[in-house]
Design a protein around this motif. Sequence first.
Motif, PDB file in Angstrom:
ATOM      1  N   GLU A  86     -29.052  13.617  55.398  1.00  0.00           N
ATOM      2  CA  GLU A  86     -28.741  12.713  54.282  1.00  0.00           C
ATOM      3  C   GLU A  86     -27.301  12.926  53.819  1.00  0.00           C
TER       4      GLU A  86
ATOM      5  N   LYS B 251     -20.702   7.297  54.934  1.00  0.00           N
ATOM      6  CA  LYS B 251     -20.564   6.076  54.136  1.00  0.00           C
ATOM      7  C   LYS B 251     -19.268   6.113  53.325  1.00  0.00           C
TER       8      LYS B 251
ATOM      9  N   LYS C  38     -16.285   5.416  55.494  1.00  0.00           N
ATOM     10  CA  LYS C  38     -16.356   4.140  56.208  1.00  0.00           C
ATOM     11  C   LYS C  38     -15.014   3.409  56.267  1.00  0.00           C
TER      12      LYS C  38
ATOM     13  N   TYR D  80     -17.996   3.855  63.188  1.00  0.00           N
ATOM     14  CA  TYR D  80     -18.876   4.021  62.026  1.00  0.00           C
ATOM     15  C   TYR D  80     -20.304   3.642  62.400  1.00  0.00           C
ATOM     16  N   LYS D  81     -20.423   2.495  63.047  1.00  0.00           N
ATOM     17  CA  LYS D  81     -21.760   2.008  63.390  1.00  0.00           C
ATOM     18  C   LYS D  81     -22.469   2.992  64.326  1.00  0.00           C
TER      19      LYS D  81
ATOM     20  N   LEU E 202     -23.311   6.244  62.383  1.00  0.00           N
ATOM     21  CA  LEU E 202     -24.331   5.995  61.363  1.00  0.00           C
ATOM     22  C   LEU E 202     -25.689   5.760  62.033  1.00  0.00           C
ATOM     23  N   SER E 203     -25.683   4.968  63.103  1.00  0.00           N
ATOM     24  CA  SER E 203     -26.945   4.677  63.803  1.00  0.00           C
ATOM     25  C   SER E 203     -27.590   5.969  64.290  1.00  0.00           C
TER      26      SER E 203
END
Lengths: 322, 748
Positions: free
Chosen positions: A284, A291, A294, A302-303, A306-307
């Motif tokens: 978390e 985030k 970002k 980032y994607k 994050l994924s």
Amino acid sequence: MRVCDKITRRITMLAAVLLTCATFSVRSAQAAPYYVTVAGLGGEPDYEQRFTALANDLDKLFKAADANAHVTTFTGSNATKAHLSDTLSQIARDAKPDDSFTLILIGHGSYDGEEYKFNFPGPDISGDELAVLCNRIAAKRQLIVNTTSASGGSIGALQRAGRIVIAATKTGTEKNATVFARYWVDALRDGSADVDKNEVISALEAFQYADRKTAAFYETQKRLATEHAVIEDTGKKEAVRATNAENGEGLLAGSFALLRIGTAQKAANDPAKRALSEKKEELEQKIDTLKYQKAAMSAEDYKRQLSAALLDLAKVQEELDK
Amino acid sequence: MNWAGTPRARRVFLCGAVCLACLAGARIASGATPDDCHALRRHGHRAEAQKCYESLTAARDPYLRAEGYWGTGMYQEANNQFRIAVAASPANAMIRVRWGRLMHERFNNTDADGLIKEALEKDPKSAQAYYGLALVSADGFDNKAIEYTSKATELDPKLYEAHELMANLMLEDSDQAKAFAEADEALKISPEALDAMAIHAAIEVLNDRAPDTWLEKIRQVNPTYGEGYALVAHHLVFNRRYEDGIAYYRKAIELDPQLWSARSQLGINLMRLGQEDEPRKQLEMCYNNGFRNEETVNTLRLLDSYKNFVTFKENNTILKLQKKESDLLRPYYDAELKRIIDTYNKKYKMTLPGPVQVEVYPDHEDFAVRTMGMPGLGALGVTFGEVVAMDSPSGRPPGQFLWASTLWHEMSHVYILTVTNHRVPRWFTEGLAVHEETEASPEWGDRITPDVVMAIREKKLLPVADLDRGFIRPDYPNQVLVSYYQAGRICDYIQERWGADKLLEMVHSFAKLTATPDVIRQDLGMAPEEFDKQFLAWLDKEVGPTVANFDKWRAGVKDLVEQAKNKNYDAVLKEGEDVRRMYPDYVYPANAYEFMAQANIAKGDKQAAATILTTYEKIGGHNPPALKQLASLEEELGKPAEAAATLDRLNYIFPEDEELHRHLGDLWFAEKKFTGAIREYAAVVALQPLDKASAQFNLARAYFAAGQKDQAEDHLLASLEAAPDYRPAQKLLLQMKDSDEGNKNEGK
């Protein structure tokens, strides 16, 4: 340069938020919440009925959410200055520093330019008098939600360190009856108020929900808004309409668990799953850090990151749920 | 009517000869009088007129100074001098009239009205005062304009300006014969009555005949009289011939570049046709030169607000939406526009020559700017050729209007104006547009209101030949609304009796500039009077009982409200049914349907509540809470498809409702109607809810179920970004990964 500064500031703030949350999680294992709700003088049967119904709804919600909660609700002829004073004095004797204390005022208020008063049948109670009573309560984390007309006039008297003060009006001069209380109660009934889906409705989430619904009420009815809710949780600043990093408001409110609506916390406290819980918390934090970074990352990177982190978190949660 | 669009600014001077007869002694030492100055201007001698007015400013008499300053365009100083003049001669009515006229010219009709009425108190027989009041009233399409003008000519038969004004009013009322006669009357009194000549020119243009003879006559008196062209332009715009009107406004300012009223109208009308750059240039020029009437200022403000709008261009549509609500509204507007265009292309047997532009204003005041100076109601939407401007559903309280119904209405105008080349009487295009609303959906369109019932009872419906008047210059409050209803029902009647093709036949007849009485005779085979008789008989069959029982119904509603208040549910159900039968179309506040539904619910009869609310829905009731309650009852009664259909109706009433979209999305998702579910969940996202996580998750799961994995992934990521611990989203993520891996393994 400015971007970097901003990110650094955000990360610092994030760390502060996480620290507060973590502290709260540990404490919450033993702490007990105290809730006091008061439906003041209605003046007219319609208001009387409405205030009582809202207070009773809150009473049920608080009792249902936590069997250990100390819930006191005053409506109708029971709602008097004397009863409220006695109850707050009793809580001052019982509550410990780790406990949380929430006072919700529903009804009409008045402000003469200097002093705010909450309207009771019989003698009213002033903002200063309320402050004195609440200041005696040892609970370090307090929330006072004043949903009355002119409630903005009470902020100065009520604010102090460790206390979140929410008022339905930005000043004491907004004197029309308010609708904020209705949406405050809705916030605790509607799961969508829990925007971060941690199964806890925080004071900030409830404030944002109620504020937004109140604004929508006036907008939809094409009526001039006669109330503008505000929040203050630093104990020393002007109350604000919206919290953000710049005004420094919202940190305490964001971590104040107003109502638990799920079982997540129980799982986190299970010693058998402590390792997984720690892993979850790490992920978390990683996601939160991502985030906040970002703006400084390429969209693709980032994607991708994050994924991956979200997938790991989902897997850990799946294990925790077993 | 809009005298601001006509050469009002100059008109006040041209009438000087008559009004100054009352001030015969008003002359300066050098001998010039205001009349002399006005005469110079009337003949186009601008430089000489300017000198003349300047000389007046040096006069001893404050009234003369006022006229001088006014003539030189120093309005504030003129105002000051009028104040001094009135103080010096408090009994002089004419000075007040002239002061009032200055106020009128400078866009202050309130003070103008007050000053002229004060003048009338001092001189009740002042023809000039009545003429002044007529000018002020004409600005607001007040029917009193005709009354005041008549009074002016009665008191002073030689007041040719009053005849010019009457000619103008008659032409606005589409009574060309009377307009012609009044213009001739003015010319008999003054062969140099320039506006009378312009009215004649306008009549020629409106009939597609060359106006050259009349324009030449104007030129002979004043070669630079741009006002004449502007007056023709005004009537063209009034008849919705915007492009022709613009051409005449251009000629007007070509002759007189400082004719700001015409330049302002040029800008406004260019904007009505969807342009932005030139309108801004023209209007800024007006503003910078002191011409700051309400229309100019507000239109400039509206142009400034366009930075907050976004434009979507498709093959045959241009949709202009405010940025904040564009994501939400676009799918609904796009779909409805497509449905409308497909329907009307077939129905009217034509395609539009270019894309139609639809502008949607969430702020009603912005929309109101678009209708300023236009006759009629214009309350919800307005059409300018191929441009439609309308209120956004968010611009009004929920349930107050059906945006889709309004869109069908306005789009009908677009087709009818196009197919007739803008040559169609107002009553017919409005009637057809009202008729189309109910054709598109029987639940749409306005139902007969108490105002209409009373108008029918008091026999106030107009003969079809005069119906235009009800739209332009109403005789009583709400006559415009009554006229909309009547025109719509006339079209319903024609379709029912002669078939839909007959309406189209009439459209083509009107396009040939055939007058209403002739179209009725030619296409319907009867005299207009006979048509009126038969139409009223037809209408009476349908609404006769409602009209006959109206007083009884009113008393019944009053009682019903009391019974509901006292929770006498049996009485509510019994009396409610009587009240409903007396006036079944009454679906407005305090209707029997909703009272009965509440009584049924209180008595625990959900089925009966659903039945009465379904009747309400079918008959055109559109109060959102009532329809939501119906949907909820339908769900409880195990009819999710009906519940979804009910909720979907609300999309055409008030789509700015997060709960509506979320719930409808859920219902459709459960029914595996994924396309609909995607639209509804996307609407929730577009509303930027606080609970972004669940909104994005719902959209992701709908995309996933519809087999659109890429979109599903994006929205799922957005959901988890907002709330990383959101369990349902986490589960879907794992499910999607499993499905990916499954596919890969199958591929191996």
